[in-house]
Design an enzyme around this catalytic site. Structure first.
Site, PDB file in Angstrom:
ATOM      1  CG  HIS A 176       1.451  -7.743   1.569  1.00  0.00           C
ATOM      2  ND1 HIS A 176       0.874  -6.996   2.571  1.00  0.00           N
ATOM      3  CD2 HIS A 176       1.488  -6.929   0.475  1.00  0.00           C
ATOM      4  CE1 HIS A 176       0.580  -5.793   2.113  1.00  0.00           C
ATOM      5  NE2 HIS A 176       0.944  -5.722   0.848  1.00  0.00           N
ATOM      6  CG  HIS A 189       4.718  -3.580  -1.102  1.00  0.00           C
ATOM      7  ND1 HIS A 189       4.634  -2.464  -0.288  1.00  0.00           N
ATOM      8  CD2 HIS A 189       3.447  -4.072  -1.183  1.00  0.00           C
ATOM      9  CE1 HIS A 189       3.378  -2.299   0.100  1.00  0.00           C
ATOM     10  NE2 HIS A 189       2.637  -3.252  -0.436  1.00  0.00           N
ATOM     11  CD  GLU A 190       2.345  -7.011  -3.813  1.00  0.00           C
ATOM     12  OE1 GLU A 190       1.520  -7.736  -3.232  1.00  0.00           O
ATOM     13  OE2 GLU A 190       2.191  -5.790  -3.940  1.00  0.00           O
ATOM     14  CD  GLU A 219      -0.611  -2.163   1.070  1.00  0.00           C
ATOM     15  OE1 GLU A 219       0.275  -1.798   0.258  1.00  0.00           O
ATOM     16  OE2 GLU A 219      -1.090  -3.296   1.093  1.00  0.00           O
TER      17      GLU A 219
END
Length: 346
Positions: free
Chosen positions: A186, A182-183, A231
């Site tokens: 980004h 997930h990070e 997100e």
């Protein structure tokens, strides 16, 4: 963002970095209690279940950020970039000193992960980065009772991801790798630079006499709308690495109401049913109004909404198409492919 002026040389406590966790406020969620429990990394290791080895041997061929970017992310990014004067204001607020303070603050209070330092975490990060076709950032483990992970991307510096110790205690290894993915999402989508920029712009603007608060008020709602959309994109990146929607949904469920002592009793299917109930309750005119009021000032979508989004995307043709582009990248498979090519030539 909260109307809190930035104190001198203390940026990390006021910024709300990009994080996997959902925040019901925009206050900082970083703490420094004593006693780092690094031994938990080893104690949770189980025979035959350490790190999903399937992930370590695959990558998604020619993966581009727009291949998995959420439509709301794309739309709100364009709106944010179109705001007049945004870049000029940001450059004035984001100076060399601010960047250096953020960098040193995070490095000085965390443990840098590497092959020789917390190698299990290092391997999880390297595998996830390989799948998403992105250079792995630096990874730090930071002591905090609040489960969280976040990314900072500072211009001219290598981006880094910070994971809190309580998150490691709460999640399984596959779930933890989904958080790292997930990070990485980004960074793959250039969210890191935008969020660092947006946080300093908004929080810093409040400390500027006169025009500061006016600028912040006008930007605040649009910034939060963009953050929530970002997100949703990065939950998709987590799914691309985990390749199991229940893993990603389990992370969201644990962040909503999980604890290490009862984690094995949580039920993903029941949480999805809860998400459907919320969606049904919010479908009425009054429910729609309450839902908008509830989420307007959040930097992250509600966990039940994120769970529904990722469950639906996991069933989409778009997701299935991306899985068809998975390729083997481990040394054994590469060797076999080279032999097959050689045989075809002869």
């Amino acid at each position: 963002m909260a109307a809190v002026p930035l104190p001198p040389l203390n940026f990390s406590e006021k910024l709300s970095p990009i994080s996997f966790c959902f925040n019901t406020t925009n206050k900082p969620i970083i703490g420094f209690p004593g006693g780092v429990k690094l031994k938990l990394l080893k104690s949770k290791r189980r025979s035959g279940t350490f790190v999903c080895r399937a992930a370590s041997s695959v990558a998604i061929r020619d993966l581009d950020a727009d291949d998995f970017r959420h439509p709301l992310d794309r739309q709100n990014t364009l709106i944010l970039r179109a705001i007049p004067g945004l870049n000029e204001i940001g450059k004035a607020l984001l100076g060399t000193v601010a960047e250096q303070v953020m960098l040193l603050e995070n490095i000085g209070t965390s443990v840098l992960v590497s092959k020789n330092q917390l190698p299990e975490l290092h391997e999880l990060m390297m595998e996830a980065a390989s799948i998403l076709n992105i250079e792995a950032p630096d990874l730090y483990l930071r002591q905090s009772p609040v489960p969280n992970a976040y990314t900072l991307a500072i211009s001219g510096k290598k981006p880094f991801v910070v994971v809190h110790t309580s998150l490691v205690e709460l999640l399984s290894r596959k779930e933890l790798q989904a958080v790292l993915a997930h990070e990485l999402g980004h960074l793959k989508c250039d969210h890191g630079v935008w969020l660092t920029f947006a946080n300093i712009l908004t929080l810093g603007a409040y400390s500027v006499p006169g025009l500061g608060s006016l600028i912040a008020q006008r930007l605040e709602e649009q910034l939060f709308r963009w953050l929530r959309a970002a997100e949703l994109t990065c939950d998709r990146a987590a799914l691309l690495v985990a390749r199991d929607p229940k893993v990603v949904i389990s992370v969201l469920m644990k962040l909503a109401g999980g604890c290490p002592s009862m984690a094995d009793q949580l039920n993903v299917d029941a949480f999805l049913e809860q998400a459907r109930s919320y969606e049904k309750a919010a479908s009425s005119p009054v429910g729609w109004y309450i839902r908008n009021a509830q989420t307007r000032q959040l930097s992250h979508p509600l966990p039940v909404l994120r769970a529904r989004e990722i469950d639906e995307w996991s069933r989409s043709s778009e997701y299935r198409s991306l899985l068809k582009r998975v390729k083997w990248v481990n040394s054994v498979q590469n060797m076999l492919e080279e032999r097959l090519k050689s045989m075809e030539l002869h």
